[in-house]
Design a protein around this motif. Structure first.
Motif, PDB file in Angstrom:
ATOM      1  N   ASP A 277       0.847  -1.195   0.000  1.00  0.00           N
ATOM      2  CA  ASP A 277       0.000   0.000   0.000  1.00  0.00           C
ATOM      3  C   ASP A 277       0.881   1.243   0.000  1.00  0.00           C
ATOM      4  OD1 ASP A 277      -2.201   1.560   0.013  1.00  0.00           O
ATOM      5  OD2 ASP A 277      -3.076   0.736   1.855  1.00  0.00           O
ATOM      6  N   GLU A 278       1.269   1.676  -1.164  1.00  0.00           N
ATOM      7  CA  GLU A 278       2.133   2.854  -1.334  1.00  0.00           C
ATOM      8  C   GLU A 278       3.458   2.701  -0.613  1.00  0.00           C
ATOM      9  OE1 GLU A 278      -0.780   5.995  -0.045  1.00  0.00           O
ATOM     10  OE2 GLU A 278      -0.524   6.625  -2.137  1.00  0.00           O
ATOM     11  N   GLU A 279       3.964   1.475  -0.550  1.00  0.00           N
ATOM     12  CA  GLU A 279       5.215   1.265   0.168  1.00  0.00           C
ATOM     13  C   GLU A 279       6.429   1.454  -0.730  1.00  0.00           C
ATOM     14  OE1 GLU A 279       4.845  -2.513   2.339  1.00  0.00           O
ATOM     15  OE2 GLU A 279       2.704  -2.018   2.450  1.00  0.00           O
ATOM     16  N   ILE A 280       6.223   1.362  -2.020  1.00  0.00           N
ATOM     17  CA  ILE A 280       7.353   1.564  -2.932  1.00  0.00           C
ATOM     18  C   ILE A 280       7.134   2.794  -3.790  1.00  0.00           C
ATOM     19  CG2 ILE A 280       6.446   0.081  -4.783  1.00  0.00           C
ATOM     20  CD1 ILE A 280       9.337  -0.850  -5.251  1.00  0.00           C
ATOM     21  N   GLU A 281       5.879   3.173  -3.987  1.00  0.00           N
ATOM     22  CA  GLU A 281       5.602   4.361  -4.789  1.00  0.00           C
ATOM     23  C   GLU A 281       4.258   4.931  -4.351  1.00  0.00           C
ATOM     24  OE1 GLU A 281       6.300   3.638  -8.952  1.00  0.00           O
ATOM     25  OE2 GLU A 281       5.112   5.392  -9.492  1.00  0.00           O
ATOM     26  N   LEU A 282       4.221   6.210  -4.155  1.00  0.00           N
ATOM     27  CA  LEU A 282       2.971   6.830  -3.718  1.00  0.00           C
ATOM     28  C   LEU A 282       1.911   6.676  -4.797  1.00  0.00           C
ATOM     29  CD1 LEU A 282       4.234  10.063  -1.933  1.00  0.00           C
ATOM     30  CD2 LEU A 282       3.254   8.004  -0.895  1.00  0.00           C
ATOM     31  N   GLY A 283       0.720   6.298  -4.371  1.00  0.00           N
ATOM     32  CA  GLY A 283      -0.376   6.134  -5.321  1.00  0.00           C
ATOM     33  C   GLY A 283      -0.492   4.738  -5.889  1.00  0.00           C
TER      34      GLY A 283
ATOM     35  N   SER B 277       5.688 -15.522  -7.148  1.00  0.00           N
ATOM     36  CA  SER B 277       4.529 -14.777  -6.681  1.00  0.00           C
ATOM     37  C   SER B 277       3.958 -13.994  -7.853  1.00  0.00           C
ATOM     38  CB  SER B 277       4.945 -13.831  -5.552  1.00  0.00           C
ATOM     39  OG  SER B 277       3.866 -12.986  -5.190  1.00  0.00           O
ATOM     40  N   ILE B 278       2.646 -13.818  -7.832  1.00  0.00           N
ATOM     41  CA  ILE B 278       2.041 -12.919  -8.820  1.00  0.00           C
ATOM     42  C   ILE B 278       1.383 -11.771  -8.078  1.00  0.00           C
ATOM     43  CG2 ILE B 278       1.642 -14.586 -10.676  1.00  0.00           C
ATOM     44  CD1 ILE B 278      -1.239 -14.815  -9.686  1.00  0.00           C
ATOM     45  N   SER B 279       1.358 -10.644  -8.750  1.00  0.00           N
ATOM     46  CA  SER B 279       0.731  -9.493  -8.117  1.00  0.00           C
ATOM     47  C   SER B 279      -0.064  -8.692  -9.134  1.00  0.00           C
ATOM     48  CB  SER B 279       1.778  -8.594  -7.464  1.00  0.00           C
ATOM     49  OG  SER B 279       2.329  -7.721  -8.425  1.00  0.00           O
ATOM     50  N   CYS B 280      -1.101  -8.052  -8.630  1.00  0.00           N
ATOM     51  CA  CYS B 280      -1.883  -7.116  -9.420  1.00  0.00           C
ATOM     52  C   CYS B 280      -1.520  -5.720  -8.926  1.00  0.00           C
ATOM     53  CB  CYS B 280      -3.371  -7.389  -9.216  1.00  0.00           C
ATOM     54  SG  CYS B 280      -4.435  -6.125  -9.925  1.00  0.00           S
ATOM     55  N   ALA B 281      -1.111  -4.869  -9.845  1.00  0.00           N
ATOM     56  CA  ALA B 281      -0.695  -3.519  -9.478  1.00  0.00           C
ATOM     57  C   ALA B 281      -1.632  -2.502 -10.104  1.00  0.00           C
ATOM     58  CB  ALA B 281       0.739  -3.267  -9.947  1.00  0.00           C
ATOM     59  N   ALA B 282      -2.057  -1.533  -9.305  1.00  0.00           N
ATOM     60  CA  ALA B 282      -2.997  -0.538  -9.822  1.00  0.00           C
ATOM     61  C   ALA B 282      -2.908   0.737  -8.999  1.00  0.00           C
ATOM     62  CB  ALA B 282      -4.420  -1.086  -9.780  1.00  0.00           C
ATOM     63  N   PRO B 283      -3.383   1.833  -9.529  1.00  0.00           N
ATOM     64  CA  PRO B 283      -3.464   3.047  -8.726  1.00  0.00           C
ATOM     65  C   PRO B 283      -4.344   2.777  -7.512  1.00  0.00           C
ATOM     66  CG  PRO B 283      -3.933   3.507 -11.039  1.00  0.00           C
ATOM     67  CD  PRO B 283      -3.906   2.034 -10.897  1.00  0.00           C
ATOM     68  N   LYS B 284      -3.933   3.304  -6.387  1.00  0.00           N
ATOM     69  CA  LYS B 284      -4.612   3.029  -5.125  1.00  0.00           C
ATOM     70  C   LYS B 284      -6.115   3.275  -5.225  1.00  0.00           C
ATOM     71  CE  LYS B 284      -4.490   4.639  -0.282  1.00  0.00           C
ATOM     72  NZ  LYS B 284      -4.275   3.394   0.455  1.00  0.00           N
ATOM     73  N   MET B 285      -6.492   4.332  -5.944  1.00  0.00           N
ATOM     74  CA  MET B 285      -7.910   4.685  -5.995  1.00  0.00           C
ATOM     75  C   MET B 285      -8.751   3.625  -6.711  1.00  0.00           C
ATOM     76  SD  MET B 285      -7.756   7.610  -8.941  1.00  0.00           S
ATOM     77  CE  MET B 285      -9.343   7.124  -9.582  1.00  0.00           C
ATOM     78  N   ARG B 286      -8.099   2.849  -7.558  1.00  0.00           N
ATOM     79  CA  ARG B 286      -8.885   1.843  -8.267  1.00  0.00           C
ATOM     80  C   ARG B 286      -9.069   0.570  -7.465  1.00  0.00           C
ATOM     81  NH1 ARG B 286      -6.761   3.082 -13.554  1.00  0.00           N
ATOM     82  NH2 ARG B 286      -5.466   1.226 -13.632  1.00  0.00           N
TER      83      ARG B 286
ATOM     84  N   GLU C 175     -14.820  -1.722  -2.931  1.00  0.00           N
ATOM     85  CA  GLU C 175     -15.688  -2.510  -3.793  1.00  0.00           C
ATOM     86  C   GLU C 175     -14.900  -3.542  -4.598  1.00  0.00           C
ATOM     87  OE1 GLU C 175     -17.894  -0.113  -6.588  1.00  0.00           O
ATOM     88  OE2 GLU C 175     -18.298  -1.922  -7.770  1.00  0.00           O
ATOM     89  N   ARG C 176     -13.785  -3.060  -5.194  1.00  0.00           N
ATOM     90  CA  ARG C 176     -13.069  -3.945  -6.100  1.00  0.00           C
ATOM     91  C   ARG C 176     -12.041  -4.821  -5.394  1.00  0.00           C
ATOM     92  NH1 ARG C 176     -10.141  -1.832 -10.781  1.00  0.00           N
ATOM     93  NH2 ARG C 176     -10.379  -3.980 -11.534  1.00  0.00           N
ATOM     94  N   LEU C 177     -11.538  -4.344  -4.255  1.00  0.00           N
ATOM     95  CA  LEU C 177     -10.429  -5.051  -3.614  1.00  0.00           C
ATOM     96  C   LEU C 177     -10.717  -6.539  -3.373  1.00  0.00           C
ATOM     97  CD1 LEU C 177      -7.590  -4.539  -2.702  1.00  0.00           C
ATOM     98  CD2 LEU C 177      -8.440  -3.941  -0.439  1.00  0.00           C
ATOM     99  N   PRO C 178     -11.852  -6.900  -2.792  1.00  0.00           N
ATOM    100  CA  PRO C 178     -12.109  -8.324  -2.540  1.00  0.00           C
ATOM    101  C   PRO C 178     -12.059  -9.149  -3.820  1.00  0.00           C
ATOM    102  CG  PRO C 178     -13.720  -6.957  -1.414  1.00  0.00           C
ATOM    103  CD  PRO C 178     -12.961  -6.051  -2.312  1.00  0.00           C
TER     104      PRO C 178
END
Lengths: 254, 254
Positions: free
Chosen positions: B193-199, B217-226, B230-233
DNA sequence: AACGCTATTCGATAATGTCGAACGACGAAA
DNA sequence: TTTCGTCGTTCGACATTATCGAATAGCGTT
């Protein structure tokens, strides 16, 4: 040309490249036999390469394979292959238009290297992968590039490669190939009609740099039956237009 | 650990890697200064590497850059990164479902390496490229992998890296990180959560091999606001399901 | 327990990579 | 045009160091 080359580095390179030419996993003994070096010499080189991440050892059978550092370096090179970035979107559009696989091949040190491949929706998988070398005499990309080199360069290249015969349609006579290149130059594109694999047909066009020298080629590859009288002209036009567009984006004033 | 490493090979590796750490184009002088070697020594090594295609010289300014042979070797390695081929279709599906960029990272010799990246339709480009290394302490992929390693391994890894602070949310205290790993293990996924880059926000889940060891490991990366309530779960479930599917395809009996 | 196989280690020796100095090519400044 | 400075390249002598063969260690099979 000076010949003050460093042996151990050449031997290290021999070992790395042996994995490509023979098997992705090799033991110390296999390597030493292939290269006619003592096991201890090979072991020393291997341990150095492993230490740096250029090789890694499988803990189970103690065999070695190419390491992740090469993956990193290779991707770094790919990033700076400028033609690739320029060509990619153009090729993608072409694939969407033709619904066939398109390859991008560059001329590097007298060798043809696949640097990009965008597959069409069809399931046909062609024997090609990024980083691999392509033969000159029996591919559309190879012939379309040869057609725009000087005769001296064509002679040099064709004299250093073996003109292996893949199918009954492969041209293996240098004189025949050179005459063929004339018509390619007149047309502005080259075809490969089952010359490397039965049932496979390709249409290729050359890419030029800002100096007007040929440096690469793109080709559309498809089963012969799909490139019939109806679709062929469309494919030829598409390939030629895309090649020209890439050339212009690189700086070619055509 | 034996220390019978071959100097000239290590120096050659130093030179190759210097291009990644400094600049894609370097002169003989620049290299000799960076590595504290004489120009003639560097020259000998470089000419050997050039002779083999690991470097190539720009005829204009005489500077050198990494050669096409590394591209070939790197792509060969990528081809045999078996997890990559298995994961690719699963990741593509996930991207289509989430409409966000997904990364695949593997653990190799105590380092995290990006091996696959499928971009979502959004224009957000994250600072990442294939072959690059990722930090452990401030990424979802890093933390989700650490969470499933033994405490000994976690200590070893965290003690050898510098816990660089990228944003005000970066965790730089080893003890804090280790406690955080416990909750990751309970949840089965990690977030950044914004630990490597703000937003920037990421959701990551671990991938296990047939022995049950975490290897990627796989990860999904997106702007925090997205990634809101609602979408996080939905994203979490998608990432966890895809990671499990990849694990099972590799041979994990979960 | 003994054998065969392979990876790994070790020590002596000769080969070879390294350095400093000199050369040559090129461009800038006078 | 000449001079200077910079950088890539070449060269020869020396000492470092990579190489080999033999010995050891580790593993699985007979």
């Amino acid at each position: 040309m000076s010949e003050r080359l460093i042996q151990s580095i050449e031997r290290a390179a021999d070992i790395l490249e042996l994995f490509i030419s023979t098997s992705p996993e090799l033991s110390v003994k296999e390597i030493s036999q292939h290269l006619n070096l003592s096991k201890s010499t090979v072991h020393g080189i291997i341990k150095t390469l492993e230490h740096r991440g250029y090789l890694q050892q499988n803990p189970d059978d103690l065999k070695y394979k190419l390491g992740i550092k090469l993956f990193e370096l290779g991707n770094f090179v790919g990033k700076y292959l400028d033609i690739r970035g320029i060509a990619r979107p153009i090729i993608s559009n072409l694939v969407a238009e033709l619904n066939e696989t398109v390859h991008l091949v560059t001329l590097q040190r007298d060798e043809l290297v696949y640097v990009e491949k965008v597959e069409g929706p069809s399931a046909l998988t062609i024997y090609s992968h990024i980083g691999k070398r392509a033969p000159f005499h029996c591919t559309g990309v190879g012939k379309s590039i040869l057609a725009y080199l000087s005769e001296k360069e064509v002679d040099r290249i064709l004299s250093t490669v073996v003109l292996k015969s893949f199918t009954e349609f492969t041209m293996t006579d240098i004189q025949e190939i050179k005459e063929h290149l004339i018509s390619i130059r007149e047309q502005g594109f080259a075809t490969d009609d089952e010359e490397i694999e039965l049932g496979l047909k390709c249409v290729a066009a050359p890419i030029f740099n800002h100096q007007g020298n040929v440096i690469a080629s793109i080709s559309c590859a498809a089963p012969k039956m799909r490139l019939d009288e109806e679709r062929l002209p469309k494919v030829i036009e598409g390939i030629k237009a895309a090649a020209l567009e890439i050339s212009k984006n690189i700086g070619y004033k055509g």
